[in-house]
Scaffold this active site. Structure first.
Site, short mmCIF file in Angstrom:
data_model
loop_
_atom_site.label_atom_id
_atom_site.label_comp_id
_atom_site.label_asym_id
_atom_site.label_seq_id
_atom_site.Cartn_x
_atom_site.Cartn_y
_atom_site.Cartn_z
N ASN A 1 0.83 -0.70 -5.30
CA ASN A 1 0.31 -0.05 -4.09
C ASN A 1 0.37 -1.08 -2.97
OD1 ASN A 1 -1.18 1.15 -2.08
ND2 ASN A 1 -3.15 1.01 -3.16
N TRP A 2 1.35 -0.89 -2.08
CA TRP A 2 1.55 -1.89 -1.02
C TRP A 2 0.51 -1.75 0.10
CZ3 TRP A 2 7.58 -2.24 0.10
CH2 TRP A 2 8.24 -2.65 -1.07
N LYS A 3 -0.24 -0.67 0.09
CA LYS A 3 -1.25 -0.41 1.13
C LYS A 3 -0.59 -0.48 2.52
CE LYS A 3 -4.64 -2.33 -1.99
NZ LYS A 3 -6.00 -2.78 -2.19
N HIS B 1 -7.86 6.87 -3.66
CA HIS B 1 -8.06 5.42 -3.72
C HIS B 1 -9.38 5.09 -3.04
CE1 HIS B 1 -7.58 1.15 -3.02
NE2 HIS B 1 -6.64 1.17 -3.96
N GLU C 1 -10.22 2.87 -1.07
CA GLU C 1 -10.13 2.54 0.37
C GLU C 1 -10.06 3.81 1.21
OE1 GLU C 1 -6.89 -0.22 -0.02
OE2 GLU C 1 -8.24 -1.64 -1.00
N GLU D 1 -10.38 2.06 -11.28
CA GLU D 1 -10.37 0.90 -10.40
C GLU D 1 -11.80 0.59 -9.95
OE1 GLU D 1 -6.32 0.25 -8.45
OE2 GLU D 1 -7.40 1.65 -7.18
N GLY E 1 -9.06 -6.49 -4.95
CA GLY E 1 -8.81 -7.56 -3.98
C GLY E 1 -9.79 -8.72 -4.06
N SER F 1 -7.50 -6.46 -9.18
CA SER F 1 -7.20 -7.89 -9.38
C SER F 1 -6.33 -8.17 -10.62
CB SER F 1 -8.49 -8.71 -9.41
OG SER F 1 -9.12 -8.66 -8.13
N GLY G 1 -2.45 -3.93 -6.39
CA GLY G 1 -2.39 -4.05 -4.95
C GLY G 1 -1.71 -5.35 -4.55
N GLY G 2 -2.52 -6.38 -4.28
CA GLY G 2 -2.01 -7.65 -3.74
C GLY G 2 -0.80 -8.21 -4.49
C1 PEP Z 1 -5.72 -1.51 -5.49
O1 PEP Z 1 -6.01 -1.53 -4.31
O2 PEP Z 1 -5.41 -0.44 -6.04
C2 PEP Z 1 -5.77 -2.75 -6.22
C3 PEP Z 1 -5.86 -2.68 -7.51
O3 PEP Z 1 -5.76 -3.90 -5.48
P1 PEP Z 1 -5.71 -5.41 -6.05
O4 PEP Z 1 -4.68 -5.43 -7.16
O5 PEP Z 1 -5.28 -6.24 -4.88
O6 PEP Z 1 -7.05 -5.73 -6.56
#
Ligand code: PEP
Length: 259
Positions: free
Chosen positions: A17-19, A107, A109, A177, A183, A221, A242-243
């Protein structure tokens, strides 16, 4: 994780997920890098399904860049309506038309930034299924709920209210999640992840005839350093990342951890 004999086969899904990150040049470079690695893997056979969900502006160029590649494309959100007066939104049919096979809905966010409720998430997921997309429905508790010992009750409530009646193993993926893990560099323990995924599995089995075949991803994470341990947990069928999905080496190393 590989199923014991007799257990249902669920192919691991590694989803990025590049957000709200990436312009044309760097998004294309990252997608092309991953596509080259996928093409170079043994006979083009990946040990898991790979998916990237870039920002909407990059869907069309990335769809072209990934043509012929086993890496699938997904959106990060869709509207619940088929079309119409919804300024700034994108419909599930538009995502499908842009080459998407998946869309993330609910999600944390989006729930936080846009006040999305479980009912809205369910309507978005229903719209995704109607457009022929697979919905990745995100669930997860905030830290205060975790501290109160309410994790299972929270995710069970979100599952009940966010899953449309049309959901099946073929068109729906669940992503657990924990909001506090996203993050932050923090993750639940292996035992905690196993407990939540086991609970979600039982609820899916109660609710759906093919609930034992629905993939349940863990997200929060995940990185190359912890992916193998997380992917080996019972009832963890992949990861939403994500990241670490913004770095080709990290994302690829996570994908390598599933086989
Ligand atoms: C996400 O936003 O779905 C996520 C899992 O982010 P991260 O891997 O950066 O924690």
């Amino acid at each position: 994780m590989s199923p014991a004999s007799g257990a249902p086969q669920r192919r691991t899904l590694i989803a990025g997920n590049w957000k709200m990150n990436g312009r044309r040049a760097d998004g294309l470079a990252l997608a092309e890098d991953l596509a080259r690695r996928a093409a170079g893997s043994a006979a083009g056979q990946l040990a898991c399904d790979l998916l990237i969900c870039p920002p909407t502006t990059l869907l069309i160029p990335l769809g072209e860049a990934l043509a012929g590649s086993p890496i699938a494309l997904g959106g990060q959100d869709c509207h619940w309506a088929e079309k119409g007066a919804h300024t700034g939104d994108v419909s599930a049919a538009m995502l499908a038309d842009a080459g998407c096979r998946f869309v993330i809905v609910g999600h944390s966010e989006r729930r936080a930034d846009h006040g999305e409720t479980d009912a809205a998430v369910r309507d978005k997921a229903r719209a995704a299924l109607a457009a022929g997309l697979t919905a990745i429905i995100c669930l997860g508790e905030i830290e205060a709920a975790r501290e109160r010992g309410e994790t299972l009750a929270v995710v069970e409530g979100q599952l009940n209210d966010s899953l449309p009646e049309q959901a099946s193993a073929a068109n729906t993926v669940i992503a657990y999640e924990p909001v506090w893990a996203i993050g932050s560099g923090r993750t639940p323990t292996v035992e905690e992840i196993a407990r939540v995924h086991g609970h979600l599995r039982r609820k899916l089995q109660d609710r759906m005839s093919d609930g034992d075949r629905v993939r349940i991803l863990y997200g929060g994470s995940v990185k190359a350093a912890n992916a193998a341990e997380i992917l080996a947990i019972d009832e963890v069928d992949g990861a939403l990342i994500g990241g670490a999905s913004l770095k080709a080496d990290e994302f690829w190393a996570i994908a390598q951890s599933c086989g």
